[in-house]
Design an enzyme around this catalytic site. Structure first.
Site, PDB file in Angstrom:
ATOM      1  N   ALA A   1       0.982  -1.073  -0.246  1.00  0.00           N
ATOM      2  CA  ALA A   1       0.000   0.296  -0.142  1.00  0.00           C
ATOM      3  C   ALA A   1       0.744   1.844  -0.169  1.00  0.00           C
ATOM      4  O   ALA A   1       1.981   0.997   0.897  1.00  0.00           O
ATOM      5  CB  ALA A   1      -0.474   0.312   1.162  1.00  0.00           C
ATOM      6  N   GLY A  17       0.228  -5.774   0.446  1.00  0.00           N
ATOM      7  CA  GLY A  17      -0.853  -5.261  -1.089  1.00  0.00           C
ATOM      8  C   GLY A  17      -1.266  -6.166  -2.166  1.00  0.00           C
ATOM      9  O   GLY A  17      -1.367  -6.635  -2.958  1.00  0.00           O
ATOM     10  N   GLU A  23      -1.190  -9.430  -1.334  1.00  0.00           N
ATOM     11  CA  GLU A  23      -2.863 -10.385  -1.401  1.00  0.00           C
ATOM     12  C   GLU A  23      -2.875 -10.214  -3.094  1.00  0.00           C
ATOM     13  O   GLU A  23      -3.769 -10.677  -3.199  1.00  0.00           O
ATOM     14  CB  GLU A  23      -2.684  -9.407  -0.380  1.00  0.00           C
ATOM     15  CG  GLU A  23      -3.163  -9.233   1.144  1.00  0.00           C
ATOM     16  CD  GLU A  23      -3.333  -7.644   1.529  1.00  0.00           C
ATOM     17  OE1 GLU A  23      -4.798  -8.378   2.606  1.00  0.00           O
ATOM     18  OE2 GLU A  23      -3.537  -6.666   1.326  1.00  0.00           O
ATOM     19  N   GLU A  50       2.311  -5.965   7.136  1.00  0.00           N
ATOM     20  CA  GLU A  50       1.439  -5.085   7.911  1.00  0.00           C
ATOM     21  C   GLU A  50       1.764  -4.874   9.342  1.00  0.00           C
ATOM     22  O   GLU A  50       1.941  -4.502  10.203  1.00  0.00           O
ATOM     23  CB  GLU A  50       0.242  -5.378   7.428  1.00  0.00           C
ATOM     24  CG  GLU A  50      -0.363  -4.904   6.438  1.00  0.00           C
ATOM     25  CD  GLU A  50      -0.101  -6.513   5.392  1.00  0.00           C
ATOM     26  OE1 GLU A  50      -0.087  -5.985   4.070  1.00  0.00           O
ATOM     27  OE2 GLU A  50       0.681  -7.711   5.869  1.00  0.00           O
TER      28      GLU A  50
END
Length: 255
Positions: free
Chosen positions: A61, A106, A109, A129
């Site tokens: 992110a 991300g 993911e 994270e």
């Protein structure tokens, strides 16, 4: 635009284009959702490759953007974040992630949303994270544990550590490791081969597997049964069986 959809030979490439690290800011997330839904609709897209370029898949992110968001702002954004990734996971066609360099947070993911993952020898994957005082928020706690099992997923999520391509392969986090320069070509070849297959049957197979993983076995069997019977109404089924009887296995040409 930070994401592009390029179509060739029945394969749609969702290409991230936000240098230098393909950080997944809000605009990129929204564009990803838009193009994933377009790829799902388009008849000329029969399979999909997700690719970040030769050097990096996606490093996660946009932390500076997230740092400026308070609780209220993220309450309003968290669902849209997940929805952008779910749109990729629900493309009703074969999807392969071509992973080079970093696929963190991300980025990892996003790779998890694919049906198959081909990684370069230079790839590094992880869910860091926890090092920010957070947990994965775009499906990592759910898709990672379903893919590699809860204890291995917890190890990666709890520690935030990065794994190289060879360990990712051993964990089942990626499915194939190739030289970095060959990642996209091999991913495109995988997708192009499936793009020649029976589209409705491939959709049925994907939905049956994915639904079965999310529910009890009786419900999964019902989904499989309904799709299996329904495919007997398709031209591809007629073509495939006729070819098998007349020419032998593996020679059918599907439309």
């Amino acid at each position: 635009m930070t994401v592009h959809l390029e179509v060739a030979e029945g394969v749609g490439t969702l290409r991230l284009a936000r240098p230098p690290m393909n950080a997944l800011d809000v605009a990129t997330q929204d564009r990803l959702k838009e193009l994933a839904e377009e790829a799902a609709r388009r008849d000329d897209v029969r399979a999909v490759v997700i690719y970040g370029g030769e050097k990096v898949f996606a490093a996660g992110a946009d932390i500076k953007e997230m740092q400026a968001m308070d609780h209220a702002a993220m309450v309003g954004r968290a669902r849209a974040l997940q929805d952008s990734f779910t749109a990729v996971a629900r493309i009703p066609k074969p999807v392969v992630a071509a992973v080079t360099g970093y696929a963190l947070g991300g980025g990892c993911e996003l790779a998890l949303c694919a049906d198959y993952r081909i990684a370069g020898e230079n790839a590094k994957l992880g869910q860091p994270e926890i090092l920010l005082g957070l947990i994965p928020g775009a499906g990592g706690t759910q898709r990672l544990s379903r893919l590699i099992g809860p204890s291995k997923a917890k190890d990666l999520i709890f520690t935030g550590r990065q794994v190289r391509a060879d360990e990712a392969l051993a964990l089942g986090l990626v499915d194939r490791v190739v030289p970095a320069g060959e990642v996209y070509d091999q991913a495109h070849a995988w997708a192009a081969k499936l793009a020649q297959g029976p589209a409705i049957a491939l959709r049925a197979a994907k939905e049956s597997v994915d639904t079965g993983l999310e529910t009890d076995i009786d419900t999964g069997l019902a989904v499989e049964r309904n799709w299996f019977a329904g495919l007997f109404a398709t031209e591809d089924r007629e073509r495939g069986m006729r070819s098998f009887v007349e020419e032998g296995p593996g020679k059918a040409k599907f439309r």
